[in-house]
Design an enzyme around this catalytic site. Structure first.
Site, PDB file in Angstrom:
ATOM      1  N   ARG A 160     -31.767 -54.655  74.955  1.00 20.31           N
ATOM      2  CA  ARG A 160     -31.933 -53.976  73.684  1.00 20.31           C
ATOM      3  C   ARG A 160     -31.017 -53.380  72.909  1.00 20.31           C
ATOM      4  NH1 ARG A 160     -37.952 -51.268  72.633  1.00 20.31           N
ATOM      5  NH2 ARG A 160     -38.458 -53.707  72.615  1.00 20.31           N
ATOM      6  N   HIS A 192     -36.831 -59.379  66.996  1.00 17.58           N
ATOM      7  CA  HIS A 192     -37.484 -59.715  67.948  1.00 17.58           C
ATOM      8  C   HIS A 192     -38.034 -60.460  68.377  1.00 17.58           C
ATOM      9  CE1 HIS A 192     -39.614 -57.113  71.527  1.00 17.58           C
ATOM     10  NE2 HIS A 192     -40.078 -56.063  70.403  1.00 17.58           N
ATOM     11  N   GLN A 236     -41.426 -60.745  71.572  1.00 17.73           N
ATOM     12  CA  GLN A 236     -42.415 -60.027  71.109  1.00 17.73           C
ATOM     13  C   GLN A 236     -43.349 -60.915  70.163  1.00 17.73           C
ATOM     14  OE1 GLN A 236     -43.751 -56.449  70.869  1.00 17.73           O
ATOM     15  NE2 GLN A 236     -45.540 -57.929  69.891  1.00 17.73           N
ATOM     16  N   ASP A 267     -46.682 -52.672  60.868  1.00 20.32           N
ATOM     17  CA  ASP A 267     -45.130 -52.428  62.384  1.00 20.32           C
ATOM     18  C   ASP A 267     -44.343 -51.228  61.556  1.00 20.32           C
ATOM     19  OD1 ASP A 267     -43.083 -52.321  64.674  1.00 20.32           O
ATOM     20  OD2 ASP A 267     -41.668 -53.649  63.441  1.00 20.32           O
ATOM     21  N   CYS A 287     -47.436 -54.372  66.918  1.00 18.24           N
ATOM     22  CA  CYS A 287     -46.687 -54.770  68.238  1.00 18.24           C
ATOM     23  C   CYS A 287     -46.572 -53.503  69.328  1.00 18.24           C
ATOM     24  CB  CYS A 287     -44.623 -55.052  67.846  1.00 18.24           C
ATOM     25  SG  CYS A 287     -43.685 -54.180  66.821  1.00 18.24           S
ATOM     26  N   ARG A 321     -47.311 -59.119  76.278  1.00 17.84           N
ATOM     27  CA  ARG A 321     -45.619 -59.034  76.460  1.00 17.84           C
ATOM     28  C   ARG A 321     -45.638 -60.232  77.931  1.00 17.84           C
ATOM     29  NH1 ARG A 321     -42.588 -56.149  73.111  1.00 17.84           N
ATOM     30  NH2 ARG A 321     -41.141 -57.570  74.020  1.00 17.84           N
TER      31      ARG A 321
HETATM   32  N1   CP Z   1     -43.362 -53.772  71.117  1.00 18.04           N
HETATM   33  C1   CP Z   1     -42.391 -53.004  71.903  1.00 18.04           C
HETATM   34  O1   CP Z   1     -41.276 -53.863  71.878  1.00 18.04           O
HETATM   35  O2   CP Z   1     -42.294 -52.441  72.572  1.00 18.04           O
HETATM   36  P1   CP Z   1     -41.472 -51.022  72.764  1.00 18.04           P
HETATM   37  O3   CP Z   1     -40.148 -50.687  72.487  1.00 18.04           O
HETATM   38  O4   CP Z   1     -42.275 -50.321  73.778  1.00 18.04           O
HETATM   39  O5   CP Z   1     -40.970 -52.380  73.937  1.00 18.04           O
HETATM   40  N1  NVA Z   2     -39.504 -52.392  64.458  1.00 18.62           N
HETATM   41  C1  NVA Z   2     -39.889 -51.640  65.484  1.00 18.62           C
HETATM   42  C2  NVA Z   2     -39.644 -52.781  66.791  1.00 18.62           C
HETATM   43  C3  NVA Z   2     -40.758 -51.723  67.886  1.00 18.62           C
HETATM   44  C4  NVA Z   2     -41.137 -52.618  68.907  1.00 18.62           C
HETATM   45  C5  NVA Z   2     -38.350 -51.276  66.114  1.00 18.62           C
HETATM   46  O1  NVA Z   2     -37.411 -51.309  66.490  1.00 18.62           O
HETATM   47  O2  NVA Z   2     -38.151 -49.901  66.120  1.00 18.62           O
END
Ligand code: CP
Ligand code: NVA
Length: 314
Positions: free
Chosen positions: A101, A128, A131, A226, A266, A294
C-alpha cells in the site's frame, strides 16, 4: 507472472473467475484451511489501513499461511537507505507474495519489474483493485448478477476507487456513471476514461461522466461514494474540498431517485461528508457486507496468484 496492480491488466475472465472462487471460499471456508499452508505474504504499508491489513492477515491465517506486517516507515526503504529493487529482490527470496500500500503508483510498477513473486496492489493513489474485486462480489450477492447493472458514483472521482471501478465495471458489462465537479482535480484521469470506454465497446456497457448528480442517480442499481479526504490529501484542503464536493453528497434526497439501489462505500467513511448518517446507516446500505467481502476476495486473490506463480512451498 500474474500480478494484481490494476484491473486494467486483468481480463473479464480473470475478474469473474476470482469472484467465483471467493464465493466458493465464502460458502465453505474450511475447505480452504490449508490452501496456503506455509506460504508467506509480506505486506508493505506506507499508508494507514484497517480493512486491507486485517483481511489479508486474517485470510492468510485462516488458510494455513502467515502474513508479515511491514511498516515502511521502519524499513531501510522508508529511511532512504535502500532502493525498491534491492527490497523486493530480498523479499522474493523469503516470501511467496508481496502486498504493498503506497502513495505513488509508479513505485508499485517498479516493484513488479523487479519482483520474482507476485505483487498485489493494496492501494496506491491511482488504483485500488482488491477493493473493487470485493465490491463486485458484494454487488453480485445483492443483485444476483453484474452484467447490465448500472453503478453511479458520486464525489471525488479523481481517485483510486473511481479509477478501479472504471476499469472493472465495463469489463464485466456493467454501466457506470460518474458524477463529480467538472474540474481536473475531481474528474477521473483521462487515461482511465479512455480505457473504460474501450472496454465498454467490447461488452456493450456504457460509461458516462457528468456534473449533474440527479441525472446520474436515476434508476441506478448501485450508488457508490468514497472519502473526500483520501489518505494522500493534506488536512489543509478539507474546507475547500467540502465546499466543492457538497453538491455530490449522497443523502436521502439523492437516494429517493434510486429506491432499489444498494448504497456502497469502501470505508473509511465520514458521516456528514461524502454521505449522510441516514444513508450509510440506513436500509439500502451494504457497507459492512462490502467490508466482510474483502476477506473472501483476498483469499481468492492470494490462492490464484500463488498457484499461477508456480512457486513451490519451501
Ligand atoms: N477500504 C479499505 O481499503 O480500507 P482500509 O484503508 O481500512 O484498508
Ligand atoms: N480513496 C480512499 C480509499 C480508502 C480505502 C483513499 O485513498 O484514502
Amino acid at each position: 507472472m500474474l500480478h494484481l496492480v490494476t484491473l486494467k491488466d486483468w481480463s473479464q475472465e480473470q475478474i469473474l473467475d476470482t469472484i467465483a472462487l471467493a464465493q466458493k471460499i465464502k460458502a465453505a471456508p474450511e475447505k480452504y484451511q490449508d490452501a496456503l499452508h506455509r506460504r508467506v505474504l509480506v505486506m508493505i504499508f506506507e499508508k494507514p489501513s484497517l480493512r486491507t491489513r486485517v483481511s489479508f492477515e486474517t485470510g492468510m491465517a485462516q488458510m494455513g499461511g502467515h502474513a508479515i506486517f511491514y511498516d515502511m516507515s521502519a524499513s531501510p526503504l522508508g529511511a532512504g537507505k535502500e532502493n525498491i529493487h534491492d527490497t523486493v529482490k530480498t523479499v522474493s527470496r523469503y516470501a511467496d507474495l508481496i502486498m504493498a500500500r503506497l502513495f505513488e503508483h509508479e513505485k508499485i510498477e517498479e516493484m513488479v519489474r523487479h519482483a520474482e513473486i507476485p505483487v498485489i496492489n493494496g492501494l496506491t493513489n491511482y488504483a485500488h483493485p482488491c477493493q473493487i474485486l470485493g465490491d463486485l462480489l458484494t454487488i453480485r450477492e445483492h443483485k444476483g448478477g453484474l452484467r447490465g447493472l448500472t453503478l453511479a458514483y458520486f464525489g471525488d472521482a479523481h481517485n483510486n476507487v473511481t479509477h478501479s471501478l472504471l476499469f472493472a465495471c465495463p469489463r464485466v458489462g456493467m454501466n457506470i456513471r460518474v458524477a463529480s465537479p467538472p474540474t481536473e482535480e475531481f474528474m477521473p484521469a483521462e487515461d482511465v476514461l479512455a480505457d473504460a470506454r474501450q472496454a465498454a465497446e467490447r461488452t456493450g456497457a456504457t460509461v458516462e461522466v457528468t456534473s449533474d448528480p440527479t441525472a446520474a442517480v436515476q434508476g441506478a442499481d448501485v450508488v457508490y461514494t468514497d472519502s473526500w479526504m483520501s489518505y494522500h490529501i493534506p488536512k489543509e484542503q478539507l474546507d475547500r474540498r467540502v465546499k466543492a464536493l457538497m453538491p455530490f453528497q449522497v443523502n436521502s434526497e439523492l437516494m429517493q431517485h434510486a429506491p432499489d439501489a444498494v448504497f456502497m462505500n469502501c470505508l473509511p467513511a465520514l458521516r456528514g461528508y461524502e454521505q449522510t448518517a441516514e444513508v450509510i446507516d440506513g436500509r439500502q446500505s451494504v457497507v459492512f457486507d462490502q467490508a466482510e467481502n474483502r476477506l473472501h476476495i483476498q483469499k481468492a486473490i492470494m490462492i490464484r496468484l500463488v498457484q499461477e506463480s508456480g512457486r513451490k512451498t519451501p
